[in-house]
Write an enzyme that holds these catalytic residues in place. Structure first.
Site, PDB file in Angstrom:
ATOM      1  N   ASP A 141      17.674   1.407  -1.366  1.00 45.01           N
ATOM      2  CA  ASP A 141      18.153   2.758  -1.675  1.00 45.01           C
ATOM      3  C   ASP A 141      17.257   3.576  -2.606  1.00 45.01           C
ATOM      4  O   ASP A 141      17.543   4.739  -2.880  1.00 45.01           O
ATOM      5  CB  ASP A 141      19.579   2.686  -2.253  1.00 45.01           C
ATOM      6  CG  ASP A 141      19.638   1.824  -3.509  1.00 45.01           C
ATOM      7  OD1 ASP A 141      18.571   1.406  -4.006  1.00 45.01           O
ATOM      8  OD2 ASP A 141      20.762   1.563  -3.988  1.00 45.01           O
ATOM      9  N   ARG A 206      -2.038  -1.883  -9.091  1.00 46.02           N
ATOM     10  CA  ARG A 206      -1.733  -3.321  -9.094  1.00 46.02           C
ATOM     11  C   ARG A 206      -2.748  -4.083  -8.254  1.00 46.02           C
ATOM     12  O   ARG A 206      -3.458  -3.473  -7.446  1.00 46.02           O
ATOM     13  CB  ARG A 206      -0.335  -3.516  -8.458  1.00 46.02           C
ATOM     14  CG  ARG A 206       0.748  -2.714  -9.146  1.00 46.02           C
ATOM     15  CD  ARG A 206       1.738  -2.142  -8.128  1.00 46.02           C
ATOM     16  NE  ARG A 206       2.652  -1.188  -8.780  1.00 46.02           N
ATOM     17  CZ  ARG A 206       3.791  -1.527  -9.348  1.00 46.02           C
ATOM     18  NH1 ARG A 206       4.188  -2.774  -9.291  1.00 46.02           N
ATOM     19  NH2 ARG A 206       4.536  -0.634  -9.948  1.00 46.02           N
ATOM     20  N   ASP A 285       2.005  -7.932  -6.567  1.00 40.94           N
ATOM     21  CA  ASP A 285       2.342  -6.506  -6.617  1.00 40.94           C
ATOM     22  C   ASP A 285       2.877  -6.116  -7.986  1.00 40.94           C
ATOM     23  O   ASP A 285       3.090  -4.927  -8.244  1.00 40.94           O
ATOM     24  CB  ASP A 285       3.370  -6.153  -5.531  1.00 40.94           C
ATOM     25  CG  ASP A 285       4.591  -7.066  -5.559  1.00 40.94           C
ATOM     26  OD1 ASP A 285       4.404  -8.288  -5.445  1.00 40.94           O
ATOM     27  OD2 ASP A 285       5.714  -6.569  -5.722  1.00 40.94           O
ATOM     28  N   ASP A 295       6.550  -3.924 -14.507  1.00 42.32           N
ATOM     29  CA  ASP A 295       7.684  -4.231 -13.630  1.00 42.32           C
ATOM     30  C   ASP A 295       8.598  -5.270 -14.262  1.00 42.32           C
ATOM     31  O   ASP A 295       8.669  -6.423 -13.845  1.00 42.32           O
ATOM     32  CB  ASP A 295       7.199  -4.685 -12.247  1.00 42.32           C
ATOM     33  CG  ASP A 295       6.864  -3.493 -11.360  1.00 42.32           C
ATOM     34  OD1 ASP A 295       6.726  -2.379 -11.899  1.00 42.32           O
ATOM     35  OD2 ASP A 295       6.748  -3.667 -10.141  1.00 42.32           O
TER      36      ASP A 295
END
Ligand code: AMP
Ligand code: MG
Length: 537
Positions: A141, A206, A285, A295
């Site tokens: 989403d 990355r 990643d 992240d």
């Protein structure tokens, strides 16, 4: 709303100006080929509200013009108002997830707004995480929930103040919209408050940004991207690259760049080991080419010292990303980066030579770091065996890593009455249950430690040296969860107090904040969010 708010901020957009764009501009999920990014605008949210704003960072970045009107600012930080000069985009990248090539991933819920330039002429990209779907959303989403967003905001700023290389966080806003997540992956999805973090970094590139074009044989894109990264983030190398008269010289520059990425990556891991941080999802990643922690997902902080611990429930079986395996995984990831850039560098032997040196370089840097944690300034006074034996000692009984090192600075080698096993009692989770065998091991180690410290000159500064590398405060898993529980009930006091304390993590605890330095309480051992986390975010 768009364009109504004159921020006075000038945006630079080097990434979108220099690199090839996806030719499709509609926002739907697809494979994006021969392009470094896709232009995409954030999707509006219903009721943006700022929960946390990093004013110090805003001022450093020259964003004071944005601070004057908080309602207007919330619209910008939620993606509802794209300011004039911004050129929003999502990056294309791939990655190895849990050791397997996963193909195209990309910014599935992160949207880069543009770069601001600070007073030192450093470029900082502003990125909204959770700002809506992009071409890389792969049926998800594009949103993020409050609990994971708060964890990212809290931890990235804590890491910055701890002195660990990291991306930053400018703001945490709630969207007013619900986001459905199956938090435990047990078939019970629930609606949770949605949130957006504005992340800030000199670069969000990355390892996976190189892996994706390499996997597709897009060597022109690969070279363009590598040249761009060097030119934008490595001024001295950029200079050499511009003067490269022959292919040989360009290869040398690429090799030098790769070597620096290796060093930065390993330094980052050494710093994680210093403070007891477990990233939890070291997929390629999630690895920054600037060696920045990035992240923040199901990360965790080591409470009781255990090299085998991982906070990530998805990784429970294999423990690939466990605390003590992070250096090995960083090297594995650097191998993937070397493979990815090989078509441009074309010198396998030299790449291999750089990779071969990594274990030795890491070991040296790790040992130097551990010596400082133990309070040694002269390497020869701290034999490697002292560090190895300490690791064994810490595993003999559940021992709080942060408290252990902080208390250790109270050891007085001159005083023969000073007993480590007594001094360190507050760090032990099973107080009073220390076995005779463990006590004996403590005595043996204490003798060696005392001997080493007595060889050091200038013992007076040892305590302050140790307290400058051994934090009193880290964002313990259960503390983050308490801040989340309160924030979900509209109480921001825990978050704010925690942020204030973690802004100065090496300070001596005082009565008003010492509870944030306590070891994990029993109730938190098996509580969701306090020990293990899923990737659901
Ligand atoms: P992560 O494990 O969070 O680093 O994410 C791995 C990949 O999944 C990245 O390409 C993310 O952009 C993507 N992703 C994760 N969560 C979502 C989401 N809710 N919507 C879209 N993409 C997502
Ligand atoms: Mg990621």
């Amino acid at each position: 709303m768009a364009g109504m708010f004159n921020s006075g901020v000038v945006f630079a957009n080097r990434f979108t100006q220099a690199l090839p764009a996806d030719s499709i501009v509609e926002n739907y999920c697809r494979q994006v080929r021969s392009a470094a990014f896709s232009r995409v605008r954030p999707t509006n949210v219903s009721k943006p509200q700022i929960l946390a704003l990093n004013e110090d960072l805003a001022i450093e970045l020259g964003l004071t013009g944005l601070l004057a009107d908080s309602t207007a600012l919330a619209q910008v930080l939620a993606g509802n108002n794209v300011l004039s000069g911004m050129d929003p985009y999502a990056m294309a990248y791939g990655g190895h997830q849990f050791g397997n090539w996963a193909g195209q991933l990309g910014d599935g819920r992160a949207i880069n707004l543009g770069e601001v330039v600070d007073a030192q002429n450093v470029h900082w990209t502003l990125q909204l995480k959770g700002a809506g779907p992009t071409p890389y959303s792969r049926h998800a989403d594009g949103r993020a929930v409050l609990r994971s967003s708060l964890r990212e905001y809290l931890c990235s700023e804590a890491m910055f103040h701890l002195g660990v290389p990291t991306t930053r966080a400018l703001s945490l806003v709630t969207t007013g919209d619900k986001v459905v997540r199956d938090m435990f992956y047990d078939g019970n999805p629930a609606a949770e408050p949605g949130a957006i973090v504005c992340r800030v970094s000199r670069s969000f590139v990355r390892f996976g940004n190189f892996e994706l074009p390499a996997s597709r044989g897009e060597n022109d894109l690969l070279r363009t991207l590598l040249n761009f990264v060097i030119k934008s983030d490595w001024k001295d190398l950029a200079h050499q690259l511009n003067n490269a008269a022959s292919e040989k010289t360009a290869t040398d520059v690429y090799l030098e760049w790769f070597q620096r990425v290796c060093r930065l990556t390993q330094t980052m891991v050494v710093q994680w080991m210093r403070v007891g941080f477990v990233h939890g999802v070291m997929n390629t990643d999630n690895m920054s080419v600037l060696g920045l922690t990035m992240d923040y997902g199901p990360y965790g902080w080591v409470d009781d010292y255990n090299p085998d611990w991982t906070p990530n429930t998805t990784d429970e079986a294999n423990r690939r990303y466990r605390f003590g395996n992070q250096a090995a995984i960083a090297r594995w990831n650097l191998y993937q980066l070397a493979n990815a850039i090989y078509p441009v560098v074309k010198d396998a032997k030299s790449l291999q030579a750089i990779l071969d040196k990594l274990p030795g370089e890491y070991e040296r840097e790790y040992t130097d770091m551990m010596r400082l944690k133990l309070g040694f300034r002269q390497a020869h006074n701290c034999p490697v065996s002292l560090i190895d034996d300490l690791q064994t000692l810490l595993c003999l009984q559940p021992t709080d890593m942060t408290l252990f090192f902080r208390l250790l600075s109270g050891f007085d080698p001159q005083n023969p009455e000073c007993r480590l096993s007594e001094l360190l009692q507050p760090a032990f989770y099973d107080a009073g249950e220390t076995s005779t065998q463990t006590l004996r091991s403590y005595q043996v180690w204490e003798t060696a430690y005392r001997h080493g410290l007595l060889q050091e000159s200038g013992d007076q500064q040892r305590r302050s040296l140790m307290n400058s590398v051994n934090p009193a405060f880290v964002p313990r898993n259960y503390l983050a969860q308490q801040a989340i529980d309160a924030a979900e009930a509209a109480d921001l006091s825990v978050l704010n107090e925690l942020l204030a304390t973690l802004g100065n993590p090496y300070q001596e605890p005082v009565p008003t904040n010492q509870h944030f330095g306590s070891k994990r309480p029993d109730w938190a051992v098996n509580k969701a969010g306090c020990s293990m986390l899923s990737c659901s975010s």
